[in-house]
Design a protein around this motif. Structure first.
Motif, PDB file in Angstrom:
ATOM      1  N   ASP A 140      11.040 -34.857 -62.413  1.00 33.76           N
ATOM      2  CA  ASP A 140      10.038 -35.854 -62.047  1.00 33.76           C
ATOM      3  C   ASP A 140      10.140 -36.172 -60.563  1.00 33.76           C
ATOM      4  O   ASP A 140      11.233 -36.200 -59.983  1.00 33.76           O
ATOM      5  CB  ASP A 140      10.250 -37.136 -62.865  1.00 33.76           C
ATOM      6  N   THR A 141       9.003 -36.411 -59.934  1.00 33.16           N
ATOM      7  CA  THR A 141       8.983 -36.665 -58.483  1.00 33.16           C
ATOM      8  C   THR A 141       9.178 -38.129 -58.138  1.00 33.16           C
ATOM      9  O   THR A 141       9.144 -38.498 -56.966  1.00 33.16           O
ATOM     10  CB  THR A 141       7.644 -36.180 -57.900  1.00 33.16           C
ATOM     11  N   SER A 142       9.414 -38.956 -59.153  1.00 31.34           N
ATOM     12  CA  SER A 142       9.521 -40.399 -58.891  1.00 31.34           C
ATOM     13  C   SER A 142      10.756 -40.760 -58.087  1.00 31.34           C
ATOM     14  O   SER A 142      10.786 -41.787 -57.413  1.00 31.34           O
ATOM     15  CB  SER A 142       9.527 -41.167 -60.219  1.00 31.34           C
ATOM     16  N   GLN A 143      11.782 -39.939 -58.153  1.00 29.16           N
ATOM     17  CA  GLN A 143      12.989 -40.222 -57.390  1.00 29.16           C
ATOM     18  C   GLN A 143      13.580 -38.922 -56.857  1.00 29.16           C
ATOM     19  O   GLN A 143      13.311 -37.847 -57.360  1.00 29.16           O
ATOM     20  CB  GLN A 143      14.012 -40.964 -58.248  1.00 29.16           C
ATOM     21  N   LYS A 144      14.398 -39.080 -55.812  1.00 24.89           N
ATOM     22  CA  LYS A 144      15.003 -37.924 -55.150  1.00 24.89           C
ATOM     23  C   LYS A 144      16.214 -37.439 -55.941  1.00 24.89           C
ATOM     24  O   LYS A 144      16.999 -38.235 -56.454  1.00 24.89           O
ATOM     25  CB  LYS A 144      15.415 -38.307 -53.721  1.00 24.89           C
ATOM     26  N   HIS A 145      16.374 -36.111 -56.015  1.00 27.07           N
ATOM     27  CA  HIS A 145      17.504 -35.523 -56.738  1.00 27.07           C
ATOM     28  C   HIS A 145      18.220 -34.533 -55.826  1.00 27.07           C
ATOM     29  O   HIS A 145      17.576 -33.736 -55.140  1.00 27.07           O
ATOM     30  CB  HIS A 145      17.024 -34.794 -57.993  1.00 27.07           C
ATOM     31  N   HIS A 146      19.561 -34.592 -55.840  1.00 25.91           N
ATOM     32  CA  HIS A 146      20.342 -33.620 -55.075  1.00 25.91           C
ATOM     33  C   HIS A 146      20.617 -32.412 -55.955  1.00 25.91           C
ATOM     34  O   HIS A 146      21.127 -32.540 -57.072  1.00 25.91           O
ATOM     35  CB  HIS A 146      21.664 -34.240 -54.614  1.00 25.91           C
ATOM     36  N   PHE A 147      20.286 -31.224 -55.455  1.00 26.93           N
ATOM     37  CA  PHE A 147      20.446 -30.010 -56.239  1.00 26.93           C
ATOM     38  C   PHE A 147      21.771 -29.303 -55.960  1.00 26.93           C
ATOM     39  O   PHE A 147      22.565 -29.083 -56.860  1.00 26.93           O
ATOM     40  CB  PHE A 147      19.278 -29.046 -55.959  1.00 26.93           C
ATOM     41  N   PHE A 148      22.001 -28.925 -54.712  1.00 20.02           N
ATOM     42  CA  PHE A 148      23.218 -28.182 -54.369  1.00 20.02           C
ATOM     43  C   PHE A 148      23.443 -28.247 -52.866  1.00 20.02           C
ATOM     44  O   PHE A 148      22.583 -28.698 -52.097  1.00 20.02           O
ATOM     45  CB  PHE A 148      23.120 -26.716 -54.832  1.00 20.02           C
ATOM     46  N   THR A 149      24.623 -27.785 -52.450  1.00 21.74           N
ATOM     47  CA  THR A 149      25.010 -27.761 -51.032  1.00 21.74           C
ATOM     48  C   THR A 149      25.573 -26.396 -50.703  1.00 21.74           C
ATOM     49  O   THR A 149      26.289 -25.798 -51.523  1.00 21.74           O
ATOM     50  CB  THR A 149      26.070 -28.846 -50.737  1.00 21.74           C
ATOM     51  N   ILE A 150      25.258 -25.899 -49.509  1.00 25.97           N
ATOM     52  CA  ILE A 150      25.804 -24.622 -49.058  1.00 25.97           C
ATOM     53  C   ILE A 150      26.584 -24.838 -47.762  1.00 25.97           C
ATOM     54  O   ILE A 150      26.071 -25.411 -46.795  1.00 25.97           O
ATOM     55  CB  ILE A 150      24.682 -23.584 -48.835  1.00 25.97           C
ATOM     56  N   TYR A 151      27.876 -24.368 -47.794  1.00 27.12           N
ATOM     57  CA  TYR A 151      28.687 -24.379 -46.571  1.00 27.12           C
ATOM     58  C   TYR A 151      28.824 -22.949 -46.085  1.00 27.12           C
ATOM     59  O   TYR A 151      29.273 -22.067 -46.819  1.00 27.12           O
ATOM     60  CB  TYR A 151      30.073 -24.970 -46.830  1.00 27.12           C
ATOM     61  N   ASP A 152      28.435 -22.712 -44.833  1.00 26.11           N
ATOM     62  CA  ASP A 152      28.486 -21.388 -44.217  1.00 26.11           C
ATOM     63  C   ASP A 152      29.639 -21.357 -43.226  1.00 26.11           C
ATOM     64  O   ASP A 152      29.622 -22.051 -42.209  1.00 26.11           O
ATOM     65  CB  ASP A 152      27.163 -21.088 -43.509  1.00 26.11           C
ATOM     66  N   ARG A 153      30.671 -20.548 -43.543  1.00 24.15           N
ATOM     67  CA  ARG A 153      31.864 -20.484 -42.686  1.00 24.15           C
ATOM     68  C   ARG A 153      31.554 -19.840 -41.346  1.00 24.15           C
ATOM     69  O   ARG A 153      32.063 -20.272 -40.300  1.00 24.15           O
ATOM     70  CB  ARG A 153      32.962 -19.674 -43.397  1.00 24.15           C
ATOM     71  N   ILE A 154      30.713 -18.836 -41.326  1.00 22.04           N
ATOM     72  CA  ILE A 154      30.411 -18.131 -40.074  1.00 22.04           C
ATOM     73  C   ILE A 154      29.661 -19.055 -39.123  1.00 22.04           C
ATOM     74  O   ILE A 154      29.990 -19.162 -37.936  1.00 22.04           O
ATOM     75  CB  ILE A 154      29.603 -16.847 -40.357  1.00 22.04           C
ATOM     76  N   GLN A 155      28.635 -19.733 -39.659  1.00 20.69           N
ATOM     77  CA  GLN A 155      27.858 -20.660 -38.837  1.00 20.69           C
ATOM     78  C   GLN A 155      28.535 -22.024 -38.717  1.00 20.69           C
ATOM     79  O   GLN A 155      28.138 -22.831 -37.868  1.00 20.69           O
ATOM     80  CB  GLN A 155      26.460 -20.838 -39.439  1.00 20.69           C
ATOM     81  N   ASN A 156      29.504 -22.259 -39.574  1.00 19.49           N
ATOM     82  CA  ASN A 156      30.193 -23.558 -39.645  1.00 19.49           C
ATOM     83  C   ASN A 156      29.184 -24.688 -39.851  1.00 19.49           C
ATOM     84  O   ASN A 156      29.213 -25.719 -39.188  1.00 19.49           O
ATOM     85  CB  ASN A 156      31.028 -23.805 -38.391  1.00 19.49           C
ATOM     86  N   THR A 157      28.288 -24.463 -40.821  1.00 15.91           N
ATOM     87  CA  THR A 157      27.242 -25.456 -41.110  1.00 15.91           C
ATOM     88  C   THR A 157      27.271 -25.821 -42.589  1.00 15.91           C
ATOM     89  O   THR A 157      27.625 -24.995 -43.443  1.00 15.91           O
ATOM     90  CB  THR A 157      25.851 -24.911 -40.759  1.00 15.91           C
ATOM     91  N   THR A 158      26.875 -27.060 -42.867  1.00 16.40           N
ATOM     92  CA  THR A 158      26.747 -27.538 -44.247  1.00 16.40           C
ATOM     93  C   THR A 158      25.305 -27.985 -44.460  1.00 16.40           C
ATOM     94  O   THR A 158      24.802 -28.845 -43.728  1.00 16.40           O
ATOM     95  CB  THR A 158      27.702 -28.707 -44.514  1.00 16.40           C
ATOM     96  N   THR A 159      24.635 -27.391 -45.450  1.00 22.06           N
ATOM     97  CA  THR A 159      23.230 -27.696 -45.707  1.00 22.06           C
ATOM     98  C   THR A 159      23.070 -28.220 -47.122  1.00 22.06           C
ATOM     99  O   THR A 159      23.492 -27.559 -48.085  1.00 22.06           O
ATOM    100  CB  THR A 159      22.356 -26.443 -45.526  1.00 22.06           C
ATOM    101  N   GLU A 160      22.465 -29.404 -47.248  1.00 22.50           N
ATOM    102  CA  GLU A 160      22.212 -29.981 -48.563  1.00 22.50           C
ATOM    103  C   GLU A 160      20.774 -29.686 -48.989  1.00 22.50           C
ATOM    104  O   GLU A 160      19.845 -29.835 -48.195  1.00 22.50           O
ATOM    105  CB  GLU A 160      22.459 -31.490 -48.548  1.00 22.50           C
ATOM    106  N   TYR A 161      20.614 -29.294 -50.244  1.00 20.16           N
ATOM    107  CA  TYR A 161      19.295 -28.969 -50.780  1.00 20.16           C
ATOM    108  C   TYR A 161      18.941 -29.997 -51.849  1.00 20.16           C
ATOM    109  O   TYR A 161      19.614 -30.101 -52.889  1.00 20.16           O
ATOM    110  CB  TYR A 161      19.293 -27.555 -51.368  1.00 20.16           C
TER     111      TYR A 161
END
Length: 1015
Positions: free
Chosen positions: A579-600
């Motif tokens: 449902d679009t009524s509220q925000k939901h966190h799905f998953f997170t990706i940490y990239d060691r090469i880029q040293n970045t953390t991205t939340e989806y």
């Protein structure tokens, strides 16, 4: 014809001829002049052994049963010999053989007596030599006395041919002692030859001999090849110390690695072994390398490494020892010691299995000789020896190929540090678990790679160690069989251009949409595409995918043929399932090469209708489902968005890089991205396990069955909550649990349930977790279960005695301590019915003891109605004692349970000590009795905490289903505090293992008695 007679002619019963047949078989095999051998039992023919040359001129043997072939005679003119056996000696020898070493049988059967010209002293002398010289004297205990007894009886086997006798003696001694080094020979012309010892030779001759037995060559890559054909003894090594140092050891020290060639080493002295071992070891600490026991002198000598003058080769450089089946003696000791010290790898053939010291000794007053091992070696490293069995190589090849194999091994071993360094660099640079990397690098530095013999072996060991430390199945080191280049999936292959025409065609070809019977939506796509034109792609998906599916009752997402794609498209598809009524966190990706953390997270706005979370979503998987397809199935389970049906997925992840170690066939796969689910847990792959495991081709059929089952889930969960509210003893807890069950259903936590059995398991887990009461239980049963507490049956007069014997065990222990064990509590009406017999057969025998041990360790419950009666015997008649209070939820009544004013028989009273033994099996009514006695300070509890059962539980059907709920409907309140008893079981005063509880109780009783006597 030769005739060999044994014993006197007597009649006797049957006996075993196995050992005799073995002797005669060996006699025939080893005596070329004998072609046939007849064996008689008295005058009755027993067997005929004959040999007949075959095409290879190797004798083959036949056994003719003469009990049916009494007239078999030689018709070829071949020599035929005869053996006559008489029963009396056989029976006596067999009787002795049961208590004496097997060697006796062979010796007794092999004594020569030819016209009385040779005396039985041969056997005694041979035994004496063995007793005084054989290096395993413990195997000869009792031999001489038994031989003397047999000789006195005059019952001796007669063999006329001396060489035949020597052969039979050899077979017998070797077989009895399991030692092939023991041999007996008949040598009338034997002249002992004593070779001069090396130290007695002139120095020039010694140098010449050493130069011919020790040779050093320097091979390519500075590999030393040291061939030693004779191990030089301590005295010779001392004399030639400077010569050996200058010409051999100093040159060996300059090599980068060494091949020690012992393939042709057939002689030498054991005293020289420590010199060689010391050169290839560190100076400190000194190492105990061998223990040698010498039987003639009855002395034991220990061999240790020693300080070496000049430079040492040490332990750091690689070393390989070559062996062959000719390698024998002291050279075997060198190979065995260096191998088991993990200083060298052995390559070649299993060695000869020689001996420390063997002597050929003449048997007095005869021309017979016996060869005897007079010393033995025992390695303190292994507790065993190289003697007889030889030294088995680490790498088994024929001797002539050993040098080439050693060179290849050294090349591999020289590359090991570089390989380890390269792997360390890759892990340090790319491994996604940065917190685990230091431990992995430390493990690589400390791993014992001494015995690595191939690249495949190295890859296996490193992989095992790294996975053990990292606990990450994605981190893989493997040996690649072929030389093909390692291919990696490029996620850019799934990136599509922004062209509108192309995007429209892509959606048409990638996504398959159907409406199946029962208004079930079906969506199949075999890859997850990535588009830089996100809004345009979403527009086509909304129109061509989600619009046709929006009004279906359930949705099937078919990933059985989905092999991956781009993870970035996961959030878009998942957003349509929530449902679009509220925000939901799905998953997170940490990239060691880029040293970045991205939340989806779920998209705040999407084009087109959402499917939502109210309807059923069913994801189909197969063994071919891989990479991002697996991530989607994993998230469906983790987010509780749907039910996964099919096969376990392939376990192929898309977030690793594979590197080939240059110049080798070793590759390392390193995960450089961590995929974290909505709970923050890192998914380590290994395949997604479906909620319903079925064959992929049958998955679609199971969807309808599971969807129908899900339609009735809400009703079953409601009914479970209603049963709790009505029957569970603690009403406020029941209300809370009922709410939690409905909340979990609304959140999708029951989407993983696919049948009644899995529902029962999930409900049980939720009930126990929410209530904190492990007694709550839901189970599946196809037929209505019987009541746990049926109306008790009153036993007949004939059954009473059997019942008491089966239920009760009594014993009077030392110190006038009574012991009573009963494993079930009977109903009070049954107890009353058998009361007089129970008093007579059980209670009267322990009531007058000074203290009593009641064993409840194996009592799992029964009826609680007898508890007041049982407790009454341990309290005085006045005043009545309040034992506990029972609240029954079903009847909403509160009952105080008291001791009884009168009981049959004598009371135990309130002054004598009572001890109750418990275990993890003690439950239900047995717990109530134990807790009551503990609360009222009437007993000392010893053993393990009890199981925590309930006083009374009701079994209730959940709706009209095949599920039943077991619900405790009574609670017990303490007579002392008025509070509810804990459901976690009774905690003993003295904690002890169940098996130790009784002796612990006895020690406590003895201690208390001693204390009272002193006071």
């Amino acid at each position: 014809m030769h005739c060999v007679c044994v014993g006197k002619r007597e009649k006797t019963g049957q006996t075993s001829f196995t050992n005799f047949y073995f002797v005669f078989h060996c006699l025939l095999a080893e005596a070329p002049q004998i072609m046939r051998l007849k064996v008689y039992w008295g005058q009755k023919p027993l067997m005929l052994l004959s040999k007949k040359p075959n095409n290879d001129s190797i004798p083959s043997y036949k056994n003719h049963n003469l009990s049916t072939q009494t007239n078999v005679l030689t018709q070829t003119g071949e020599r035929e010999d005869k053996v006559v056996l008489f029963p009396s000696v056989l029976m006596k020898i067999f009787a002795m053989a049961q208590d004496k070493p097997p060697l006796l049988l062979m010796l007794l059967l092999s004594t020569l007596s030819f016209n009385s010209s040779f005396q039985p002293a041969l056997v005694l002398e041979m035994a004496k030599i063995l007793l005084e010289n054989y290096c395993f004297p413990e195997n000869l205990v009792g031999m001489q006395e038994a031989i003397q007894q047999a000789i006195k009886s005059g019952e001796i086997l007669q063999i006329s041919d001396r060489k035949t006798l020597a052969t039979v003696l050899t077979v017998g001694v070797q077989g009895a002692l399991n030692d092939p080094r023991l041999t007996v020979s008949y040598e009338p012309n034997f002249v002992p030859v004593m070779p001069p010892t090396l130290p007695s030779l002139p120095i020039e001759q010694l140098i010449w001999l050493v130069r011919n037995s020790v040779k050093l060559d320097i091979l390519d890559n500075n590999v030393g090849h040291l061939r030693i054909d004779r191990i030089i003894g301590e005295e010779t090594a001392t004399k030639l110390g400077s010569v050996l140092q200058d010409n051999i050891w100093d040159k060996v020290a300059q090599t980068s690695s060494l091949i020690l060639d012992l393939r042709y080493s057939t002689g030498g002295e054991l005293s020289g072994v420590p010199f060689i071992i010391s050169y290839f070891s560190d100076s400190e600490p000194l190492i105990h390398i061998d223990t040698v026991y010498d039987r003639p002198s009855n002395t034991t000598r220990e061999l240790w490494t020693m300080p070496v003058v000049g430079g040492k080769y040490g332990k750091k450089k690689d070393m390989i020892i070559l062996t062959s089946k000719r390698t024998v003696g002291a050279a075997e000791a060198v190979a065995y010691t260096l191998k088991n010290l993990k200083r060298a790898i052995t390559v070649g053939e299993t060695t000869a299995g020689g001996s420390v010291k063997v002597q050929k000794i003449r048997i007095p007053q005869s021309e017979f000789y016996i060869t005897v091992p007079v010393a033995r070696s025992v390695s303190p490293i292994t507790g065993q020896s190289w003697e007889v069995s030889g030294v088995s190589p680490t790498v088994n090849v024929i001797a002539k190929e050993a040098v080439a194999k050693a060179k290849s091994l050294l090349a591999i071993r020289s590359a090991v540090p570089k390989i380890v360094k390269r792997i360390s660099d890759i892990i340090g640079r790319f491994y996604a678990f940065t917190d685990r990397a230091p431990a992995l690098l430390q493990q690589l530095q400390s791993t014992d790679l001494f015995s690595v013999v191939s690249e495949e072996d190295l890859a296996f060991r490193l992989n095992h160690d790294l996975q053990t430390v990292s606990e990450d199945p994605r981190l893989i080191i493997k040996y690649i069989q072929d030389s093909a280049a390692i291919g990696e999936e490029d996620s850019e292959l799934y990136n599509v251009p922004e062209d509108i025409t192309f995007l429209s065609a892509l959606v048409d070809t990638t996504f398959k949409v159907e409406i199946l019977p029962h208004n079930t939506g079906y969506l199949r796509f075999d890859k997850f595409v990535k588009s830089s034109a996100g809004a345009k792609l979403e527009e086509f998906l909304a129109k061509k995918v989600w619009e046709p599916l929006k009004d279906t009752n359930n949705l099937i997402i078919d990933l059985r043929y989905n092999t991956g794609g781009s993870s970035t498209s996961l959030a878009l598809i998942l957003s349509y399932l929530k449902d679009t009524s509220q925000k939901h966190h799905f998953f997170t990706i940490y990239d060691r090469i880029q040293n970045t953390t991205t939340e989806y997270d779920s998209l705040s706005q999407i084009t087109g209708p959402t499917y939502g979370s109210k309807r059923g979503v069913y994801v189909l998987t197969s063994y071919y489902t891989a990479s991002v397809g697996e991530e989607f199935a994993y998230l469906i389970q983790s987010l509780h968005y749907g039910t996964v049906i099919g096969e376990i997925t392939s376990g192929t992840l898309n977030h690793s890089k594979t590197f080939r170690i240059q110049g080798t066939n070793i590759a390392i796969t390193v995960p450089f991205i961590n995929f974290l689910d909505n709970n923050g847990e890192c998914w380590l792959g290994g395949g997604v396990v479906p909620d319903a495991i079925v064959l992929a081709e049958e998955a679609l059929e199971h969807v309808h069955e599971i969807a129908d089952f899900h339609q009735g889930l809400r009703s079953l969960i409601d009914r479970t909550g209603e049963l709790l509210e009505k029957h569970y003893a603690i009403h406020e807890v029941a209300l809370e649990v009922s709410k939690v069950l409905l909340s979990k259903w609304a959140e999708g936590l029951y989407r993983s349930v696919v049948d009644f059995e899995s529902l029962a398991s999930q409900l049980t887990a939720d009930l126990q977790e929410t209530s904190g009461d492990h007694r709550l239980h839901v189970f599946h049963c196809d037929i209505e279960p019987e009541s746990l507490h049926d109306v008790p049956k009153i036993p007949t007069a004939e059954e009473v005695g059997y019942m008491i014997d089966a239920l009760f065990k009594i014993e009077l222990l030392p110190g006038n301590v009574g012991y009573l064990r009963f494993d079930m509590l009977a109903d009070v009406e049954v107890v009353k019915a058998i009361g007089s017999q129970l008093i007579e057969l059980v209670w009267s025998k322990i009531v007058n003891t000074d203290s009593l041990i009641i064993d409840m360790r194996y009592n799992t419950g029964g009826y609680s109605t007898a508890i007041p009666l049982l407790c009454t015997y341990f309290f005085d008649a006045e005043p009545l004692r309040h034992l506990y209070t029972v609240f029954d939820r079903t009847t909403t009544t509160m009952t105080e349970v008291m001791t009884l004013p009168q009981v049959r028989g004598q009371r135990y009273g309130s002054s004598k000590d009572v001890y109750i033994l418990t275990s993890h099996m003690t439950g239900s009514a047995a717990e109530v009795f134990t807790r009551t006695m503990r609360d009222l300070n009437r007993a000392t509890i010893i053993g393990e905490p009890t199981i925590g059962g309930s006083l009374s539980s009701g079994t209730y059907q959940i709706g009209h289903s095949v599920l039943y709920a077991s619900i405790p409907n009574q609670v017990v309140l303490s007579a002392i505090t008025g509070k509810l008893w804990s459901v976690s079981g009774v905690e003993p005063h003295v904690i002890a293992q169940a098996n130790d509880a009784l002796p612990v109780a006895q020690r406590i009783i003895a201690g208390r008695l001693l204390k009272r006597e002193k006071s």
